[in-house]
Write a protein that holds these residues in place. Structure first.
Motif, mmCIF file in Angstrom:
data_model
loop_
_atom_site.group_PDB
_atom_site.id
_atom_site.type_symbol
_atom_site.label_atom_id
_atom_site.label_comp_id
_atom_site.label_asym_id
_atom_site.label_seq_id
_atom_site.Cartn_x
_atom_site.Cartn_y
_atom_site.Cartn_z
ATOM 1 N N GLN A 166 0.857 -0.992 -0.009
ATOM 2 C CA GLN A 166 0.101 -0.015 0.001
ATOM 3 C C GLN A 166 1.062 1.201 -0.082
ATOM 4 N N ALA B 40 0.451 3.765 1.668
ATOM 5 C CA ALA B 40 0.918 4.410 2.892
ATOM 6 C C ALA B 40 1.942 3.766 3.587
ATOM 7 N N THR B 41 2.080 2.530 3.533
ATOM 8 C CA THR B 41 3.268 1.910 4.155
ATOM 9 C C THR B 41 4.782 2.307 3.264
#
Ligand code: SF4
Length: 356
Positions: free
Chosen positions: A47, A49-50
């Motif tokens: 993802q 965000a990661t």
């Protein structure tokens, strides 16, 4: 889809992306192929965000492809640790070395040549070439594959290489034809964004989609049946016995995993197929009265195609012999900077109170 609708797909995606798409991610502020390549590899299976934190850390340590190429494998794996899918990190490192050795430290500027580098498949090569060089080439990652098969009503089985090829041809035909310098990056990003936020696997938001008027699946109300791919991956299950071995100096024995297979090339505690083999190794370590042996809580680690049932055993004491031919003793200060698989790192962290 009519020829007019076909022709306007690119324009609609480009217009939608500029107002509704993602435009402020760090790797979108550059056409530097090193940075774009790094983000594309990290974003595979992970993802946004990661990736943001990892991307920043990687760039701080390896600001360019030469810095990455010169780094040791352990340091690269250590920085990657936690992102998973470690083959990506090994290929990342090999790719950087190849760009330096064979291309003078400059990334090739066509998708065809980019796709010859380690870890860069056709879709990733297309993304780098479109983002950095505005080359008129398609991408077909999982998100884009879903958008296009639905849009076109492409219901051929993608388990067949011939059908896969046909979809690539369709994707090529839909590409922008004008103003390629600006349009290619935006169109490529637009398809990715549509797949991530609108044309989702379950319950696509067709009411918010710029392609709805010409979309075969939306018209038929059967979007969730696309893409069609019959071959299903068979999940397997394995049981591993983990030997967590502490010497009198408080260090843990780690050895490198084989070059192929799960966690290939990373450091790990010794792994045994069954408890008898593990206990056989323990028996060979020295005077049994001076060694303690405790089974720890077993746990499950889920990989893409495999469930790993992990059974750790903590063995500590006066260990006279080397437990395995290769390997070495590592302290807690070291296991965070070498490439340890995330579940092993967590195991060592969680047992630290028992270890020290
Ligand atoms: Fe996907 Fe619906 Fe858009 Fe078709 S109209 S591409 S199914 S979101």
């Amino acid at each position: 889809m009519s020829a007019t609708e076909h022709g306007s797909v690119a324009e609609r995606v480009v217009a939608w992306q500029s107002t509704h798409g993602r435009n402020h991610l760090p790797w979108q502020q550059t056409r530097d192929p090193y940075r774009v390549w790094l983000s594309e590899i990290m974003l595979q299976q992970t993802q946004v965000a990661t990736v943001l934190d990892y991307y920043a850390r990687f760039l701080a340590r390896f600001p360019d492809v030469r810095a990455l190429a010169q780094a040791g494998q352990d340091e690269v794996m250590g920085l990657w640790s936690g992102l998973g899918y470690y083959t990506r990190a090994r290929n990342l490192h090999r790719c950087a070395q190849q760009v330096v050795a064979e291309h003078g430290g400059v990334f090739p500027d066509t998708a065809a040549v980019l796709a010859t580098l380690p870890g860069i498949g056709r879709s990733t090569a297309g993304a780098i070439a479109a983002f950095c060089f505005s080359e008129r080439v398609p991408i077909l990652d999982a998100n884009v594959r879903r958008v296009l098969t639905r849009l076109l009503g492409f219901d051929k089985d993608l388990a067949s290489a011939g059908n896969e090829r046909l979809l690539w041809e369709e994707a090529q035909a839909l590409l922008p034809r004008k103003n390629l310098h600006a349009a290619m990056p935006r169109y490529t990003q637009g398809l990715m964004d549509l797949g991530a936020s609108v044309c989702t696997p379950k319950m696509p938001r067709c009411g918010q989609c710029p392609l709805a008027s010409g979309c075969a699946a939306s018209r038929a109300g059967d979007a969730e049946r696309y893409p069609v791919k019959t071959r299903r991956l068979v999940r397997r299950s394995e049981s591993w016995q983990l030997l967590v071995l502490r010497n009198p100096g408080g260090r843990v024995w780690l050895q490198r995993r084989p070059a192929a297979g799960i966690w290939a090339g990373m450091h790990c505690v010794p792994v045994f197929a069954d408890g008898a083999s593990l206990m056989g190794c323990v028996a060979s370590l020295g005077d049994a009265s001076r060694i303690s042996c405790n089974e720890l809580q077993p746990f499950l680690h889920v990989l893409t195609h495999r469930d790993l049932h992990l059974h750790p055993v903590l063995v500590a004491g006066d260990i006279a012999e080397r437990p395995t031919e290769d390997g070495g003793w590592f302290g807690a200060d070291e296991w965070h900077s070498i490439g340890l698989p995330a579940p092993i790192r967590k195991l060592l962290d969680s047992t630290q109170a028992q270890l020290w």
